[in-house]
Design a protein around this motif. Structure first.
Motif, mmCIF file in Angstrom:
data_model
loop_
_atom_site.group_PDB
_atom_site.id
_atom_site.type_symbol
_atom_site.label_atom_id
_atom_site.label_comp_id
_atom_site.label_asym_id
_atom_site.label_seq_id
_atom_site.Cartn_x
_atom_site.Cartn_y
_atom_site.Cartn_z
ATOM 1 N N ILE A 18 51.275 101.978 46.183
ATOM 2 C CA ILE A 18 51.171 103.255 45.493
ATOM 3 C C ILE A 18 52.305 104.170 45.929
ATOM 4 C CG2 ILE A 18 48.669 103.120 45.308
ATOM 5 C CD1 ILE A 18 48.465 104.957 47.666
ATOM 6 N N LYS A 19 52.614 105.145 45.097
ATOM 7 C CA LYS A 19 53.668 106.108 45.417
ATOM 8 C C LYS A 19 53.124 107.153 46.381
ATOM 9 C CE LYS A 19 56.082 105.608 41.015
ATOM 10 N NZ LYS A 19 56.578 106.298 39.812
ATOM 11 N N VAL A 20 53.868 107.414 47.402
ATOM 12 C CA VAL A 20 53.437 108.366 48.417
ATOM 13 C C VAL A 20 54.034 109.735 48.111
ATOM 14 C CG1 VAL A 20 53.404 108.896 50.865
ATOM 15 C CG2 VAL A 20 53.362 106.526 50.094
ATOM 16 N N ILE A 21 53.165 110.732 48.077
ATOM 17 C CA ILE A 21 53.621 112.094 47.797
ATOM 18 C C ILE A 21 54.254 112.678 49.055
ATOM 19 C CG2 ILE A 21 52.877 114.387 47.065
ATOM 20 C CD1 ILE A 21 50.545 113.059 45.644
ATOM 21 N N LYS A 22 55.478 113.161 48.922
ATOM 22 C CA LYS A 22 56.206 113.647 50.090
ATOM 23 C C LYS A 22 56.482 115.150 50.034
ATOM 24 C CE LYS A 22 58.452 109.218 51.013
ATOM 25 N NZ LYS A 22 59.720 108.522 51.293
ATOM 26 N N PRO A 54 55.200 100.027 52.836
ATOM 27 C CA PRO A 54 56.618 99.737 52.542
ATOM 28 C C PRO A 54 57.470 99.749 53.799
ATOM 29 C CG PRO A 54 55.728 101.323 50.970
ATOM 30 C CD PRO A 54 54.675 101.135 52.014
ATOM 31 N N LYS A 55 58.436 98.859 53.864
ATOM 32 C CA LYS A 55 59.257 98.737 55.072
ATOM 33 C C LYS A 55 60.067 99.986 55.349
ATOM 34 C CE LYS A 55 59.630 93.695 54.895
ATOM 35 N NZ LYS A 55 60.518 92.525 54.839
ATOM 36 N N SER A 56 60.420 100.719 54.299
ATOM 37 C CA SER A 56 61.217 101.936 54.471
ATOM 38 C C SER A 56 60.376 103.150 54.808
ATOM 39 C CB SER A 56 62.005 102.215 53.185
ATOM 40 O OG SER A 56 61.112 102.374 52.086
ATOM 41 N N PHE A 57 59.057 102.962 54.869
ATOM 42 C CA PHE A 57 58.135 104.075 55.058
ATOM 43 C C PHE A 57 57.911 104.306 56.545
ATOM 44 C CE2 PHE A 57 53.669 105.858 54.282
ATOM 45 C CZ PHE A 57 54.181 107.111 54.020
ATOM 46 N N ARG A 58 58.139 105.534 57.015
ATOM 47 C CA ARG A 58 57.988 105.861 58.437
ATOM 48 C C ARG A 58 56.554 106.285 58.713
ATOM 49 N NH1 ARG A 58 62.492 109.976 60.272
ATOM 50 N NH2 ARG A 58 61.439 109.536 62.270
ATOM 51 N N TRP A 59 55.900 105.607 59.643
ATOM 52 C CA TRP A 59 54.494 105.885 59.942
ATOM 53 C C TRP A 59 54.305 107.195 60.679
ATOM 54 C CZ3 TRP A 59 53.238 106.496 65.048
ATOM 55 C CH2 TRP A 59 54.122 105.960 65.987
ATOM 56 N N SER A 60 55.376 107.751 61.261
ATOM 57 C CA SER A 60 55.248 109.005 61.994
ATOM 58 C C SER A 60 55.294 110.227 61.091
ATOM 59 C CB SER A 60 56.379 109.102 63.031
ATOM 60 O OG SER A 60 57.645 109.038 62.404
ATOM 61 N N GLN A 61 55.499 110.031 59.796
ATOM 62 C CA GLN A 61 55.525 111.157 58.868
ATOM 63 C C GLN A 61 54.114 111.555 58.455
ATOM 64 O OE1 GLN A 61 57.981 109.751 55.657
ATOM 65 N NE2 GLN A 61 59.884 110.368 56.662
ATOM 66 N N PRO A 62 53.922 112.837 58.110
ATOM 67 C CA PRO A 62 52.597 113.273 57.632
ATOM 68 C C PRO A 62 52.141 112.532 56.388
ATOM 69 C CG PRO A 62 53.955 115.171 58.211
ATOM 70 C CD PRO A 62 54.848 113.970 58.283
#
Length: 486
Positions: A226-230, A106-114
């Motif tokens: 898919i939904k990413v668990i945060k 997703p475009k709003s998803f930051r790749w630097s996050q765990p």
């Protein structure tokens, strides 16, 4: 998961089969050379054909990763260093998986996050599930319209054949041993039914594994996201290091480091040996200081900067000062180790490991410089910089051919001191051979050099190379050896 397979999906499956054949041909027929970049080009052509209507995300960073993948793949053609040869068999596939998941996330998803790691691993798991569902879909499609009774009969016949094979193997072995004429008649029968041998079967299995891996993984990338668990991110953000505890730890560590630097500063930068240490002991001691102490310090700084609770303004300033002292102390040790390695190279010559260590010191210097800035400018991102810098560093040292630097520096050292290790240059494969040829053209009286070149020349004239293993450095060395008059 697999409910509708269209014409484009079947075409893509055929293309994945072609990629599987190319992968087996590229990676399982001798040493890898130009075949790696050929495969990567073909792989991305198929991927972009499958995704030409898809809107990619993180495109700027994605292009950077893609360029690194292509350069690392090209290094198999340009250079022949065995360390990077082995490392890149793992690094390049990992980068390709990372790149594909990155640009399809997703475009709003930051790749630097765990959470991105969870996202990536989930994509791989979904690919396995997709292949299982696709196999079930194929099975239902084949069984559709088939008489259940006839299908059951054929299944029973197949089971009977499987059961009878080990029995027949034992019986035939006993009968062949008992009668020579029967052995002559029966001995040739297996050749009548030998359609594929063991090697061909192994190749077929490899091709199928690659095919299903490519097909399942790329198909899943274009499924519904898919939904990413945060929760892990929230939990990590809620855990902070107490500012007073962190300052206390930093103060005690800095006290030791400052005392160490003050006491040892004179001999660190004097260029002389301490006590009865040899050059080798002196350099190795400096290297292990770099390897352990600076990495420990860097880990402490990262932990405090990312997880530390700076607290009130006064405590925040004290924490920043303590971190700055820690980074500067590490910089002194880094400079010391750098100078020690220079002394060692001056005394004993240049090797791949020593040049690699020198480059790693420069890389650490860049990391520490940015970390020092981050201590005072909180809005900067450590992980972004660390990942991108590490990727660029690794790509650079792989592509620029450190062996060439080693050969050049050793030849320069030979001109100045008359000392050179020709056996080590010989171990550097194509690059080393080119250096030995250049050395022979300068001085044909060097002991042992002519013998080494004669052996290499014999190998060059008798050795044949497949297209998969074609390497630029080895080809240059081969041509020079064949034309060299010894």
């Amino acid at each position: 998961m697999v409910t509708n397979i269209g014409k484009k999906d079947w075409i893509f499956l055929v293309l994945c089969l072609a990629l599987g054949i190319l992968a087996e041909e590229s990676f399982f027929h001798g040493q890898i050379g130009i075949s790696y970049i050929v495969f990567v080009v073909a792989f991305y052509l198929v991927f972009y054909w499958r995704s030409h209507r898809f809107s990619f995300s993180h495109q700027r960073f994605g292009y950077l990763v893609l360029c690194c993948i292509w350069l690392l793949s090209a290094s198999y053609f340009l250079n022949d260093n065995m360390l990077f040869y082995a490392l890149n068999t793992m690094v390049i596939p990992g980068l390709i998986i990372f790149h594909l998941v990155l640009i399809t996330s997703p475009k709003s998803f930051r790749w630097s996050q765990p959470a991105f790691v969870i996202f990536l691993l989930t994509r791989l798991l979904e690919a396995i599930k997709y292949n299982a569902a696709f196999a079930a879909y194929l099975g239902k499609s084949i069984n559709r319209g088939v008489d259940e009774e006839k299908l059951l009969i054929w299944k029973k016949v197949l089971i009977g054949v499987v059961i009878s094979i080990p029995v027949l193997a034992v019986v035939l072995r006993l009968l062949i041993t008992a009668d020579t004429e029967f052995e002559r008649i029966v001995g040739g029968i297996p050749d009548w039914f030998r359609v594929v041998d063991g090697e061909s079967m192994f190749r077929l299995i490899i091709i199928l594994i690659y095919t299903v891996a490519f097909f399942g993984f790329i198909q899943v990338l274009f499924q519904k996201q898919i939904k990413v668990i945060k929760q892990d991110i929230i939990a990590a953000q809620s855990q902070k290091l107490d500012s007073i505890i962190a300052i206390t730890v930093l103060f005690l560590i800095n006290t030791v480091y400052v005392l160490f630097v003050l006491v040892q500063f004179k001999y660190f930068f004097s260029g002389t040996l301490q006590g009865d240490l040899t050059y080798a002991e002196y350099a190795r001691k400096g290297f292990f200081e770099l390897l352990f102490v600076t990495m420990i310090n860097l880990s402490i700084v990262i932990a405090v900067v990312t997880m530390g609770d700076r607290g009130k303004k006064g405590l925040k300033m004290v924490s920043q000062i303590m971190l700055t002292i820690l980074v500067l102390s590490s910089a002194v040790m880094l400079c010391s180790a750098f100078l020690r390695m220079g002394l060692y190279e001056e005394a004993y010559g240049f090797t791949f490991t020593r040049v690699l260590v020198h480059s790693f010191m420069i890389f650490l210097a860049v990391i520490f410089t940015y970390t020092l800035v981050k201590i005072w400018v909180e809005k900067l991102s450590l992980f972004h910089f660390y990942f991108i810098t590490s990727l660029l560093y690794y790509t650079a040292i792989t592509v620029i051919d450190l062996d060439q630097i080693v050969v050049k520096e050793n030849l320069n050292r030979y001109e100045q001191s008359g000392k050179i290790d020709i056996q080590y240059l010989n171990s550097l494969s194509g690059t080393g051979v080119l250096g030995l040829i250049e050395l022979y053209e300068r001085d044909q009286t060097l002991p042992g050099l002519q013998t080494i070149l004669l052996e290499r020349q014999k190998e060059a004239r008798t050795q044949s190379t497949s297209w998969e293993s074609y390497n630029l450095k080895k080809e240059q060395a081969k041509k020079k050896l064949q034309s060299l008059s010894i």
